[in-house]
Design a protein around this motif. Structure first.
Motif, PDB file in Angstrom:
ATOM      1  N   LEU A 180      -6.897  -6.353  12.478  1.00  0.00           N
ATOM      2  CA  LEU A 180      -6.323  -7.049  11.273  1.00  0.00           C
ATOM      3  C   LEU A 180      -7.169  -6.820  10.082  1.00  0.00           C
ATOM      4  N   SER A 181      -8.481  -6.275  10.102  1.00  0.00           N
ATOM      5  CA  SER A 181      -9.293  -5.589   9.016  1.00  0.00           C
ATOM      6  C   SER A 181      -8.233  -4.393   8.566  1.00  0.00           C
ATOM      7  N   ASN A 182      -7.679  -3.579   9.299  1.00  0.00           N
ATOM      8  CA  ASN A 182      -6.809  -2.295   9.094  1.00  0.00           C
ATOM      9  C   ASN A 182      -5.575  -2.765   8.214  1.00  0.00           C
ATOM     10  N   ARG A 183      -5.194  -3.925   8.792  1.00  0.00           N
ATOM     11  CA  ARG A 183      -3.863  -4.423   8.258  1.00  0.00           C
ATOM     12  C   ARG A 183      -3.987  -4.588   6.577  1.00  0.00           C
ATOM     13  N   ILE A 184      -5.103  -4.911   6.279  1.00  0.00           N
ATOM     14  CA  ILE A 184      -5.511  -5.206   4.722  1.00  0.00           C
ATOM     15  C   ILE A 184      -5.177  -3.763   4.085  1.00  0.00           C
ATOM     16  N   GLY A 185      -5.504  -2.597   4.600  1.00  0.00           N
ATOM     17  CA  GLY A 185      -5.215  -1.473   3.910  1.00  0.00           C
ATOM     18  C   GLY A 185      -4.118  -1.195   4.001  1.00  0.00           C
ATOM     19  N   ASP A 186      -3.147  -1.416   5.278  1.00  0.00           N
ATOM     20  CA  ASP A 186      -1.823  -1.003   5.185  1.00  0.00           C
ATOM     21  C   ASP A 186      -1.010  -1.714   4.262  1.00  0.00           C
ATOM     22  N   VAL A 187      -1.338  -3.128   3.877  1.00  0.00           N
ATOM     23  CA  VAL A 187      -0.789  -3.710   2.915  1.00  0.00           C
ATOM     24  C   VAL A 187      -1.076  -2.983   1.651  1.00  0.00           C
ATOM     25  N   ALA A 188      -2.278  -2.584   1.299  1.00  0.00           N
ATOM     26  CA  ALA A 188      -2.559  -1.937   0.015  1.00  0.00           C
ATOM     27  C   ALA A 188      -1.670  -0.629   0.007  1.00  0.00           C
ATOM     28  N   LEU A 189      -1.662  -0.077   0.955  1.00  0.00           N
ATOM     29  CA  LEU A 189      -0.954   1.219   1.033  1.00  0.00           C
ATOM     30  C   LEU A 189       0.762   0.981   0.784  1.00  0.00           C
ATOM     31  N   LEU A 190       1.246  -0.156   1.477  1.00  0.00           N
ATOM     32  CA  LEU A 190       2.480  -0.630   0.983  1.00  0.00           C
ATOM     33  C   LEU A 190       2.888  -0.780  -0.572  1.00  0.00           C
ATOM     34  N   LEU A 191       2.006  -1.581  -1.208  1.00  0.00           N
ATOM     35  CA  LEU A 191       1.908  -1.792  -2.426  1.00  0.00           C
ATOM     36  C   LEU A 191       1.921  -0.776  -3.177  1.00  0.00           C
ATOM     37  N   ALA A 192       1.030   0.319  -2.908  1.00  0.00           N
ATOM     38  CA  ALA A 192       0.993   1.645  -3.480  1.00  0.00           C
ATOM     39  C   ALA A 192       2.384   2.338  -3.472  1.00  0.00           C
ATOM     40  N   ILE A 193       2.922   2.225  -2.288  1.00  0.00           N
ATOM     41  CA  ILE A 193       4.464   2.791  -2.024  1.00  0.00           C
ATOM     42  C   ILE A 193       5.209   2.282  -3.181  1.00  0.00           C
ATOM     43  N   ALA A 194       5.308   1.013  -3.314  1.00  0.00           N
ATOM     44  CA  ALA A 194       6.250   0.247  -4.039  1.00  0.00           C
ATOM     45  C   ALA A 194       5.909   0.604  -5.523  1.00  0.00           C
ATOM     46  N   TRP A 195       4.657   0.846  -6.089  1.00  0.00           N
ATOM     47  CA  TRP A 195       4.508   1.428  -7.337  1.00  0.00           C
ATOM     48  C   TRP A 195       4.787   2.527  -7.799  1.00  0.00           C
TER      49      TRP A 195
END
Length: 578
Positions: free
Chosen positions: A146-161
């Protein structure tokens, strides 16, 4: 058993061959200043194509070589350490999947393929943390995932940008677009992702919890794979964080992580957790020097740290294996008599960690501290750097004092010995690199020696804080009873410093009490409440009513038609009069 042994041996040989090839290619690339992009068109449909891009430069090749070298020795070591496991094939397969995910991450210049490696690491690390199937392992695995999922979401947002730029190959845009707003947002997302993966404050609590995994996994995770993924990603994105608010933000939090982990390790008695907190402290050091704008130094320390940290965990694993799975320092003692070779390797890796001259850690740590002394830096960060260096020596000497000196504090009929030759060979292979690796890599990465001119008090500051830290660690360990009584007097302070500033508590109970409970109430009132009333269930009720009305009209009932006819006549008459 022969089948499982052969799998370990084959994996070791194959990985070692690839490691040597990769390192030699890396040395060739750095001497010739080569960079290769390889594009593989996976699928082409009309005008669109799915292309996999791989980046081979000196950094990716050398890092791949180190990861493969350490993982080959860890798998060789696992042959004996995991010898009692009936499913050792499954274990080796998981470790190989872990290494493969790291390879994907290292050679990807593309955020999509980075996400493949990133999520692969997250998933396989969860499977390895819960490998010993008990409640503690499950809880640790959930906290890690769950801690690492936060980073995964951040990376997905970076991909979207990154859609703003027309391609996900970030290497094309870093230099030219570093000042633009979308790139700043991408930089912030990448920093958040790296902070979760490399366990910086406030995401630090999962790293010691992940010690529930088998010790060979810990050796791999803490040296060159999972926790270093964040540092490696930020080294690639270093243009976005140097000289702006992101760099200052990262410097502060990395410095606090370094200090917090060093302080916490001095109050810990679990052998593996002390080494885990040591990793956390070194990750803070890498992140902070990276935030100051020295990516090559951060990469250099990443490589040297990988060598002695993997050795440190392997030695700890051999001790735990011989102590019949006891990890408490207070039950150890006198190991230097019972296990001389393992003790020699442990002391060697500990000295490298402390930055003992001419061992691997010295070349990177000493250079980092001298660059810090030479740089324009605020006093708070400066104090954190040197205080954390002193604390490193402090907990290392305390660890050695408790485990190596005195008499054995466990059962008199102990099984301690140095007869595990498979484990010892793996450890001795890494010991050579823990001695020679630092000087070798410093010659390769920095062929022109840096000229650092400092006044005497700054030049000797690193040595001074190390000596003072070692002395304090020795005193605290020597007067164990007095120290315990002192700790009782200052119970609140000791529990605060020894529990990673309450981060595990906040990450578990804090996360449950506020965000998860809020999410539950929102889910019940919105998803299962108003949205159901006005949405699916409301529409269902409304349609049911009108379909029944419609069904009644279609039942050929004369009364219904007459009523309908008269209603139409009345409506038409009213409209005519109006």
């Amino acid at each position: 058993m022969l089948k499982s042994l052969s799998i370990c041996l084959v994996s070791f040989i194959v990985l070692m061959i690839f490691a040597l090839l990769s390192v030699m290619l890396g040395f060739y690339f750095i001497s010739c200043d080569l960079v290769y992009f390889i594009e593989w068109e996976v699928l082409a449909l009309n005008s669109g194509a799915v292309v996999m891009t791989f980046l081979f430069d000196w950094m990716s090749l050398i890092f791949m070589g180190f990861v493969l070298f350490i993982s080959s020795l860890v798998i060789f070591y696992s042959e004996e350490y995991m010898g009692g496991d009936m499913n050792i094939n499954r274990f080796i397969s998981l470790v190989l999947m872990f290494v493969l995910s790291m390879m994907f991450l290292i050679i990807s210049p593309n955020l999509i393929s980075i996400l493949l490696g990133w999520d692969g690491l997250g998933l396989v690390s969860y499977l390895l943390v819960i490998y010993y199937q008990n409640v503690k392992s499950y809880n640790a695995g959930m906290l890690t995932a769950l801690s690492n999922r936060i980073g995964d979401v951040a990376l997905l947002l970076a991909i979207a940008w990154m859609l703003n730029f027309g391609s996900w190959n970030y290497v094309y845009y870093l230099e030219s677009m570093s000042e633009s707003l979308p790139m700043s947002i991408i930089g912030a997302m990448v920093v958040l992702a790296a902070m979760t993966k490399s366990a910086q404050i406030p995401f630090s609590s999962w790293l010691p919890a992940a010690m529930a995994a088998p010790t060979p996994v810990s050796a791999l995770v803490h040296s060159s794979t999972l926790v270093t993924a964040g540092v490696y990603l930020l080294i690639r994105f270093n243009v976005l964080i140097s000289g702006n608010w992101l760099g200052s933000f990262l410097l502060l939090f990395a410095g606090l992580t370094m200090f917090m982990a060093g302080l916490g390790a001095n109050f810990e008695f679990d052998l593996k957790k002390i080494i885990a907190l040591s990793t956390l402290s070194q990750l803070g050091l890498m992140m902070s020097i990276l935030a100051m704008g020295f990516p090559s130094l951060a990469f250099f320390h990443l490589l040297t740290h990988a060598l002695f940290k993997a050795l440190l965990f392997m030695c700890a694993g051999a001790i735990i294996h011989n102590m019949k799975d006891s990890q408490d320092l207070r039950f150890m003692g006198g190991l230097v008599v019972q296990m001389p070779l393992t003790s020699a390797c442990l002391n060697l890796s500990n000295l490298a960690l402390c930055g003992m001259p001419f061992l691997a850690g010295f070349y990177s740590k000493d250079l980092i501290l001298e660059i810090v002394s030479l740089s324009y830096l605020n006093w708070f960060s400066f104090v954190l750097y040197f205080l954390s260096t002193g604390l490193t020596v402090c907990y290392s000497l305390r660890l050695v004092y408790y485990s190596m000196s005195g008499d054995l504090n466990s059962s008199a009929l102990h099984p301690l010995n140095d007869e595990g030759w498979v484990m010892l060979r793996g450890m001795l292979g890494l010991s050579v690199m823990a001695v020679l690796g630092g000087s070798l890599m410093s010659w390769v990465l920095f062929p022109s020696p840096s000229m650092i001119c400092l006044p005497l008090y700054l030049k000797t500051l690193a040595v001074s804080v190390s000596v003072i830290g070692g002395w304090v660690g020795y005193e605290l360990a020597q007067f164990a009873l007095n120290y315990e009584l002192w700790a009782l007097h200052f119970h609140k302070t000791v529990s605060y410093a020894g529990s990673m500033w309450f981060l595990p508590f906040i990450s578990t109970y804090g996360a449950v009490s506020v965000p998860l409970k809020t999410g539950q109430s929102v889910f019940k009132s919105m998803d299962q409440g108003w949205s159901e009333f006005w949405g699916a269930q409301g529409l269902y009720a409304e349609f049911s009513f009108w379909s029944k009305v419609n069904q009644g009209w279609q039942n050929n009932d004369l009364k219904t038609y007459l009523i309908g006819f008269f209603l139409w006549v009345v409506i038409l008459m009213v409209l005519a009069f109006l």
